[in-house]
Design an enzyme around this catalytic site. Structure first.
Site, PDB file in Angstrom:
ATOM      1  N   GLU A  81      -4.918 -15.406 -25.733  1.00 27.31           N
ATOM      2  CA  GLU A  81      -4.889 -16.666 -24.968  1.00 27.31           C
ATOM      3  C   GLU A  81      -6.229 -17.393 -25.043  1.00 27.31           C
ATOM      4  O   GLU A  81      -7.115 -17.151 -24.235  1.00 27.31           O
ATOM      5  CB  GLU A  81      -4.533 -16.383 -23.494  1.00 27.31           C
ATOM      6  CG  GLU A  81      -4.463 -17.659 -22.656  1.00 27.31           C
ATOM      7  CD  GLU A  81      -4.134 -17.421 -21.184  1.00 27.31           C
ATOM      8  OE1 GLU A  81      -4.094 -16.259 -20.749  1.00 27.31           O
ATOM      9  OE2 GLU A  81      -3.927 -18.426 -20.464  1.00 27.31           O
ATOM     10  N   LYS A  90      -0.767 -17.286 -26.724  1.00 28.38           N
ATOM     11  CA  LYS A  90      -0.562 -18.044 -25.483  1.00 28.38           C
ATOM     12  C   LYS A  90      -1.503 -19.249 -25.496  1.00 28.38           C
ATOM     13  O   LYS A  90      -2.646 -19.160 -25.047  1.00 28.38           O
ATOM     14  CB  LYS A  90      -0.826 -17.137 -24.280  1.00 28.38           C
ATOM     15  CG  LYS A  90      -0.705 -17.829 -22.924  1.00 28.38           C
ATOM     16  CD  LYS A  90      -0.588 -16.825 -21.787  1.00 28.38           C
ATOM     17  CE  LYS A  90      -0.595 -17.520 -20.428  1.00 28.38           C
ATOM     18  NZ  LYS A  90      -0.261 -16.639 -19.319  1.00 28.38           N
TER      19      LYS A  90
HETATM   20  C1  5MM Z   1      -1.788 -16.179 -13.426  1.00 31.66           C
HETATM   21  O1  5MM Z   1      -3.143 -16.573 -13.611  1.00 31.66           O
HETATM   22  C2  5MM Z   1      -3.820 -15.872 -14.641  1.00 31.66           C
HETATM   23  C3  5MM Z   1      -5.051 -15.180 -14.142  1.00 31.66           C
HETATM   24  O2  5MM Z   1      -6.043 -16.072 -13.772  1.00 31.66           O
HETATM   25  P1  5MM Z   1      -7.459 -15.548 -13.171  1.00 31.66           P
HETATM   26  O3  5MM Z   1      -7.986 -14.464 -14.036  1.00 31.66           O
HETATM   27  O4  5MM Z   1      -8.289 -16.797 -13.208  1.00 31.66           O
HETATM   28  O5  5MM Z   1      -7.198 -15.094 -11.793  1.00 31.66           O
HETATM   29  C4  5MM Z   1      -4.130 -16.853 -15.797  1.00 31.66           C
HETATM   30  O6  5MM Z   1      -4.812 -16.242 -16.855  1.00 31.66           O
HETATM   31  C5  5MM Z   1      -2.821 -17.340 -16.296  1.00 31.66           C
HETATM   32  O7  5MM Z   1      -2.103 -16.274 -16.886  1.00 31.66           O
HETATM   33  C6  5MM Z   1      -2.949 -18.429 -17.329  1.00 31.66           C
HETATM   34  O8  5MM Z   1      -3.950 -19.347 -16.985  1.00 31.66           O
HETATM   35  C7  5MM Z   1      -1.628 -19.156 -17.379  1.00 31.66           C
HETATM   36  O9  5MM Z   1      -1.284 -19.559 -16.064  1.00 31.66           O
HETATM   37  P2  5MM Z   1      -0.817 -21.059 -15.841  1.00 31.66           P
HETATM   38  O10 5MM Z   1      -0.763 -21.199 -14.344  1.00 31.66           O
HETATM   39  O11 5MM Z   1      -1.884 -21.908 -16.476  1.00 31.66           O
HETATM   40  O12 5MM Z   1       0.516 -21.133 -16.530  1.00 31.66           O
END
Ligand code: 5MM
Length: 337
Positions: free
Chosen positions: A177, A219
């Site tokens: 990602e 991703k």
């Molecule tokens: C679910 O949030 C994930 C973890 O975030 P932190 O490490 O900042 O707590 C994050 O990596 C998430 O998987 C991705 O950003 C995709 O989430 P979104 O909300 O952007 O679909």
């Protein structure tokens, strides 16, 4: 490296009509989300919310895998079994966030490099023994004045490839990602160019590290203007730019793309994916690994109705159904009503 297992897992995760639920918010992020809906954050409240989410009766029609956080993979489901066992029993694969977060990049103000390579082999082995079958590592790339730097792109690409190689050695499919953030006032063309740079550097590093591409999922962000840019682009333009970029800059051996939502609304993220799936055929599956775009309304509804869990289940069931339809290009806005 068990390439058969890796391919089987990767293909399972992007199977027909299904995608991934990103529920791997670190405790800091999850606390902000819970406090934002008026719930105090604790191991118990985080467990209560997530165990309820995973118990939604029709979840497995749209969800093939759930990305967990270290705390969650050690917690219990609603029936008292371990969360990984509970998910397996529902035909959903448990995954695990294995990075330890984006840390300041030395000598580069406002930029980060994602860390977590130390001890990663041992942690992957433990997570595999607990039932995890895939992993996630998120690199963060910011667009701004003079950003991203070459250092940000190359250190993050190097770390992503080393992470991917270790995961594969341990039997876990790595989700790669490299997120180009929506924060900023750049236009969509700039987002496109930076995303190409980040992806190209990542594939170069993957090649050097010997990463097995049929056992990887990507991703990425979609191609969108920054949140503060003066003009928006329509759904078709976003979908066209994103599809063109992926066709040209992602190796076609990769079985699937699982988009992040990155701050788009639930409906925007669904509409974009739906449009892209209407633009096929594609060399890989186009699916989701949404966090906020699957959970935002559900979290609020759960917080407001903890005495009646059927309410948050029905909101989550709706979001899952919409995402499922978008996998086939069969979603339409009137279904949101
Ligand atoms: C679910 O949030 C994930 C973890 O975030 P932190 O490490 O900042 O707590 C994050 O990596 C998430 O998987 C991705 O950003 C995709 O989430 P979104 O909300 O952007 O679909």
């Amino acid at each position: 490296m068990d390439t058969d297992l890796l391919e089987e897992t990767a293909n399972f995760l992007v199977g027909p009509g299904r995608g991934i639920l990103a529920a791997d918010e670190s405790n800091g992020t999850m606390s902000k989300r819970l406090e934002g809906v008026g719930v105090a954050s604790s191991p118990e409240s985080r467990n209560a919310y997530r165990a309820n989410l995973f118990a939604m009766p029709t979840m497995s029609e749209a969800i093939s895998g759930v990305i967990l956080y270290d705390e969650t993979i050690r917690q219990q489901a609603v029936d008292g079994t371990s969360i990984p066992d509970y998910l397996h029993a529902r035909n959903v694969l448990p995954g695990i966030k294995v990075d330890t977060g984006a840390k300041p990049l030395a000598g580069h103000e406002n930029e980060t490099v994602t860390e977590g390579l130390d001890g990663l082999r041992e942690r992957c082995a433990e997570y595999f023994s607990m039932g995890a079958r895939f992993a996630k590592w998120r690199a963060v790339i910011k667009i701004g004045n003079g950003l991203p730097s070459d250092a940000c792109i190359s250190t993050n690409a190097h770390a992503l490839a080393r992470y991917a190689a270790i995961c594969q050695e341990q039997g876990l499919v790595p989700i790669i990602e490299p997120e180009v953030l929506m924060e900023g006032n750049h236009d969509a063309a700039r987002c496109y160019d930076v995303t190409v740079d980040a992806l190209s550097a990542t594939w170069d590093e993957c090649k050097i590290q010997g990463v097995y591409l049929p056992g990887v999922l990507l991703k990425p962000n979609m191609v969108l203007p920054g949140k503060d840019h003066s003009t928006r682009i329509d759904v078709e333009t976003c979908a066209r730019m994103t599809v063109d970029l992926l066709h040209e800059h992602v190796p076609h051996e990769i079985p699937g793309i699982v988009f992040l939502s990155g701050g788009q609304t639930e409906v925007e993220a669904t509409a974009h994916l739906n449009m892209m799936n209407n633009m096929g055929p594609h060399p890989f599956e186009l699916s989701y690994s949404y966090g906020r775009a699957l959970q935002a309304t559900t979290l609020k509804t759960w917080a407001d109705n903890q005495n009646d869990l059927s309410k948050s289940h029905s909101v989550f069931a709706h979001r899952c159904k919409m995402a499922h339809l978008a996998r086939f290009g069969k979603w339409s806005e009137d279904l949101e009503a």
